[in-house]
Scaffold this active site. Structure first.
Site, PDB file in Angstrom:
ATOM      1  N   HIS A  15       0.832  -1.195   0.000  1.00  0.00           N
ATOM      2  CA  HIS A  15       0.000   0.000   0.000  1.00  0.00           C
ATOM      3  C   HIS A  15       0.875   1.255   0.000  1.00  0.00           C
ATOM      4  O   HIS A  15       2.086   1.202   0.153  1.00  0.00           O
ATOM      5  CB  HIS A  15      -0.989   0.014   1.188  1.00  0.00           C
ATOM      6  CG  HIS A  15      -0.395   0.329   2.515  1.00  0.00           C
ATOM      7  ND1 HIS A  15      -1.150   0.587   3.633  1.00  0.00           N
ATOM      8  CD2 HIS A  15       0.898   0.413   2.928  1.00  0.00           C
ATOM      9  CE1 HIS A  15      -0.373   0.822   4.658  1.00  0.00           C
ATOM     10  NE2 HIS A  15       0.869   0.723   4.268  1.00  0.00           N
ATOM     11  N   CYS A  34       5.395   5.075   5.156  1.00  0.00           N
ATOM     12  CA  CYS A  34       4.183   4.505   4.565  1.00  0.00           C
ATOM     13  C   CYS A  34       3.695   5.334   3.386  1.00  0.00           C
ATOM     14  O   CYS A  34       2.761   4.946   2.692  1.00  0.00           O
ATOM     15  CB  CYS A  34       3.079   4.327   5.608  1.00  0.00           C
ATOM     16  SG  CYS A  34       3.214   2.753   6.485  1.00  0.00           S
ATOM     17  N   HIS A  40       4.955  -0.188  -0.549  1.00  0.00           N
ATOM     18  CA  HIS A  40       5.725  -1.095   0.299  1.00  0.00           C
ATOM     19  C   HIS A  40       4.739  -2.092   0.866  1.00  0.00           C
ATOM     20  O   HIS A  40       3.522  -1.863   0.814  1.00  0.00           O
ATOM     21  CB  HIS A  40       6.422  -0.319   1.433  1.00  0.00           C
ATOM     22  CG  HIS A  40       5.435   0.308   2.348  1.00  0.00           C
ATOM     23  ND1 HIS A  40       4.848   1.508   2.062  1.00  0.00           N
ATOM     24  CD2 HIS A  40       4.864  -0.135   3.491  1.00  0.00           C
ATOM     25  CE1 HIS A  40       3.965   1.783   3.003  1.00  0.00           C
ATOM     26  NE2 HIS A  40       3.949   0.806   3.891  1.00  0.00           N
ATOM     27  N   HIS A  42       3.159  -5.060   3.770  1.00  0.00           N
ATOM     28  CA  HIS A  42       2.992  -5.478   5.160  1.00  0.00           C
ATOM     29  C   HIS A  42       2.504  -6.923   5.185  1.00  0.00           C
ATOM     30  O   HIS A  42       1.821  -7.373   4.267  1.00  0.00           O
ATOM     31  CB  HIS A  42       1.933  -4.630   5.882  1.00  0.00           C
ATOM     32  CG  HIS A  42       2.366  -3.230   6.162  1.00  0.00           C
ATOM     33  ND1 HIS A  42       3.209  -2.905   7.198  1.00  0.00           N
ATOM     34  CD2 HIS A  42       2.064  -2.062   5.548  1.00  0.00           C
ATOM     35  CE1 HIS A  42       3.399  -1.594   7.204  1.00  0.00           C
ATOM     36  NE2 HIS A  42       2.721  -1.055   6.214  1.00  0.00           N
ATOM     37  N   ASP A  80      -4.920 -10.559  -0.665  1.00  0.00           N
ATOM     38  CA  ASP A  80      -3.618 -11.221  -0.532  1.00  0.00           C
ATOM     39  C   ASP A  80      -2.783 -11.057  -1.809  1.00  0.00           C
ATOM     40  O   ASP A  80      -3.266 -11.313  -2.910  1.00  0.00           O
ATOM     41  CB  ASP A  80      -3.826 -12.703  -0.220  1.00  0.00           C
ATOM     42  CG  ASP A  80      -2.526 -13.383   0.189  1.00  0.00           C
ATOM     43  OD1 ASP A  80      -1.663 -12.716   0.804  1.00  0.00           O
ATOM     44  OD2 ASP A  80      -2.364 -14.591  -0.102  1.00  0.00           O
ATOM     45  N   HIS A  81      -1.522 -10.629  -1.629  1.00  0.00           N
ATOM     46  CA  HIS A  81      -0.600 -10.398  -2.736  1.00  0.00           C
ATOM     47  C   HIS A  81      -1.114  -9.340  -3.709  1.00  0.00           C
ATOM     48  O   HIS A  81      -0.868  -9.423  -4.915  1.00  0.00           O
ATOM     49  CB  HIS A  81      -0.255 -11.706  -3.464  1.00  0.00           C
ATOM     50  CG  HIS A  81       0.656 -12.577  -2.653  1.00  0.00           C
ATOM     51  ND1 HIS A  81       0.221 -13.314  -1.578  1.00  0.00           N
ATOM     52  CD2 HIS A  81       1.989 -12.796  -2.727  1.00  0.00           C
ATOM     53  CE1 HIS A  81       1.243 -13.950  -1.054  1.00  0.00           C
ATOM     54  NE2 HIS A  81       2.325 -13.650  -1.723  1.00  0.00           N
ATOM     55  N   GLU A 125      -1.181  -4.575  11.570  1.00  0.00           N
ATOM     56  CA  GLU A 125      -0.397  -4.136  10.418  1.00  0.00           C
ATOM     57  C   GLU A 125       1.068  -4.517  10.619  1.00  0.00           C
ATOM     58  O   GLU A 125       1.777  -4.830   9.673  1.00  0.00           O
ATOM     59  CB  GLU A 125      -0.527  -2.631  10.219  1.00  0.00           C
ATOM     60  CG  GLU A 125       0.076  -2.155   8.906  1.00  0.00           C
ATOM     61  CD  GLU A 125      -0.243  -0.696   8.633  1.00  0.00           C
ATOM     62  OE1 GLU A 125      -1.042  -0.430   7.733  1.00  0.00           O
ATOM     63  OE2 GLU A 125       0.292   0.164   9.350  1.00  0.00           O
TER      64      GLU A 125
HETATM   65 ZN    ZN Z   1       2.567   0.837   5.470  1.00  0.00          ZN
END
Ligand code: ZN
Length: 136
Positions: A15, A34, A40, A42, A80-81, A125
């Site tokens: 995100h 972020c 990047h 998580h 996911d992914h 997160e």
């Molecule tokens: Zn982040």
């Protein structure tokens, strides 16, 4: 007698947190790493809790296999992914903070689960940062 039953799952997703109305510099000030323009990832942990009376016939508040299938089909398959900003419709105009992701997951699952049962989402997160919705 109410009991809370929970299922924990995880998904990996990318995100970028930013407010399009702010400059890159302001976004970086607010969101730090972020806000990295190239995204990047998580490793999210999501705990879906269902709260209610155990069924008289089965002794279950909710069939955990059914809960696991619901999360897989309606949450994990979507997130996911994925790049949450680019690959999902939910965050086209919504900043994918842990708070907003938890609310989106709650909204997705709320309509799939009997209204007489309460639903709660806990989203990690990072190992140390997590949010709960609803808050009570
Ligand atoms: Zn982040």
């Amino acid at each position: 007698m109410k009991i809370k039953v929970s299922r924990k799952e995880h998904f990996n997703a990318a995100h970028r947190l930013f407010n399009p109305e702010l400059s890159d510099l302001e976004n970086e000030k607010i969101f730090g790493k972020c806000s990295n323009a190239n995204y990047h990832g998580h490793n999210y942990e999501v705990i879906v809790s269902v709260l209610g009376e155990p069924d008289a016939k089965t002794g279950y508040v909710y069939d955990m296999k059914k809960l696991s299938d619901l999360i897989r089909d309606h949450v994990l398959k979507k997130f996911d992914h994925k790049n949450l900003n680019l690959d999902t419709a939910y965050f086209k105009n919504l900043n994918p903070t842990a708070e907003n992701i938890a609310v989106v997951i709650w909204n997705i699952l709320r309509e799939k689960i009997d209204q007489k049962l309460e639903l709660k989402i806990t989203l990690y997160e990072t190992e140390r940062n997590f949010v709960e919705y609803p808050a009570h």
